[in-house]
Design a protein around this motif. Structure first.
Motif, PDB file in Angstrom:
ATOM      1  N   THR A   1      48.137  31.440  60.406  1.00  0.00           N
ATOM      2  CA  THR A   1      46.391  32.562  61.373  1.00  0.00           C
ATOM      3  C   THR A   1      46.850  31.920  62.797  1.00  0.00           C
ATOM      4  N   GLU A   2      46.747  30.327  62.964  1.00  0.00           N
ATOM      5  CA  GLU A   2      46.495  29.369  64.314  1.00  0.00           C
ATOM      6  C   GLU A   2      47.969  30.021  65.658  1.00  0.00           C
ATOM      7  N   GLU A   3      49.162  30.137  64.224  1.00  0.00           N
ATOM      8  CA  GLU A   3      50.122  30.487  65.593  1.00  0.00           C
ATOM      9  C   GLU A   3      49.927  31.838  65.542  1.00  0.00           C
ATOM     10  N   ALA A   4      49.775  32.870  64.937  1.00  0.00           N
ATOM     11  CA  ALA A   4      49.755  33.989  65.477  1.00  0.00           C
ATOM     12  C   ALA A   4      48.331  34.185  66.338  1.00  0.00           C
ATOM     13  N   ILE A   5      47.634  33.815  66.038  1.00  0.00           N
ATOM     14  CA  ILE A   5      46.514  33.879  67.253  1.00  0.00           C
ATOM     15  C   ILE A   5      46.784  33.537  68.078  1.00  0.00           C
ATOM     16  N   LYS A   6      47.504  32.259  67.895  1.00  0.00           N
ATOM     17  CA  LYS A   6      47.988  32.143  70.372  1.00  0.00           C
ATOM     18  C   LYS A   6      48.443  32.766  70.759  1.00  0.00           C
ATOM     19  N   LYS A   7      49.778  32.946  70.295  1.00  0.00           N
ATOM     20  CA  LYS A   7      50.918  33.850  70.082  1.00  0.00           C
ATOM     21  C   LYS A   7      50.083  35.904  70.831  1.00  0.00           C
ATOM     22  N   ALA A   8      48.701  36.078  70.207  1.00  0.00           N
ATOM     23  CA  ALA A   8      48.329  36.771  70.126  1.00  0.00           C
ATOM     24  C   ALA A   8      47.696  36.514  71.994  1.00  0.00           C
ATOM     25  N   LEU A   9      47.214  35.227  72.009  1.00  0.00           N
ATOM     26  CA  LEU A   9      46.573  35.186  73.166  1.00  0.00           C
ATOM     27  C   LEU A   9      47.730  35.224  74.340  1.00  0.00           C
TER      28      LEU A   9
END
Length: 226
Positions: free
Chosen positions: A192-200
């Motif tokens: 989830t953290e990687e997904a959020i950073k990728k989205a940002l």
């Protein structure tokens, strides 16, 4: 070299890298029509909300950490601070690369023009499916971004010369996430953290692209002449 500069930049809360020497070498302090005006990039104002719990892969572990460290609210605030710093760093990197490519002189203060920007941003987790497997449960979903981004270019007296509001919803930024929670007590796998950073990162890329017309050297010269 660039990474270390960006690290210092994020810690200082700035979104520009001082380049006074470069500005002077290029005549950046508005010495005539052939010169690009110097630019100060002000620190972003970021209002950010993230899901709670931030990581759902092992709720018991989260609760234990919360008990030891001051509660779930503190865990969420730690996540907000981390993502806020990441957003600062990503925007700094993208802006620096664009402005450097366009030979726009960046200065720490007393620039001919000032770039101010702000985020009102929320990260939302959407659960799509829970699938039991032989030795683990699989959670599948996506993270999406909603909110607004504003920026303004002003002169030395603070008079707005260009302003724009970007609806983050319209950009439709989203990334998939997966969580594997094992039945035997092993640590869960949660991206989830990687997904959020990728989205940002994707969001920042879209926003800088939307700013390019107003950050064009010809446009900056025209604004400085107002």
């Amino acid at each position: 070299m660039r990474a270390s500069k960006l690290c210092r930049l994020a810690i200082a809360g700035l979104l520009g890298i001082g380049m006074s020497a470069q500005a002077a070498a290029q005549g950046g302090f508005w010495g005539g029509e052939e010169h690009t005006p110097s630019l100060v990039v002000a620190p972003s104002s970021i209002q950010l909300d993230v899901p709670m719990p931030v990581s759902s892969g092992n709720l018991q572990l989260m609760l234990a950490q919360a008990t030891a460290g001051g509660g779930l609210a503190e865990l969420k605030q730690q996540a907000v601070r981390g993502y806020t710093q990441y957003l600062h760093s990503e925007l700094a990197r993208e802006l620096y690369e664009y402005l450097n490519d366009e030979d726009i002189p960046l200065v720490d203060k007393d620039g001919v023009l000032n770039l101010q920007n702000s985020f009102d941003l929320k990260v939302i987790k959407h659960l799509n499916a829970m699938k039991p497997k032989d030795d683990y449960d699989l959670e599948q979903g996506k993270v999406t971004l909603t909110g607004e981004f504003r920026y303004a270019l002003t002169n030395r007296s603070g008079t707005p010369l260009r302003e724009q509001l970007v609806s983050i919803d319209d950009l439709k930024v989203q990334e998939k996430y997966l969580v594997r929670t094992y039945h035997d007590g092993r640590a869960s796998e949660d991206n989830t953290e990687e997904a959020i950073k990728k989205a940002l990162s994707e969001l920042v890329d879209e926003l800088v692209e939307s700013m390019e017309d107003n950050l064009d050297p010809d446009e900056l010269r025209a604004m400085a002449a107002m």
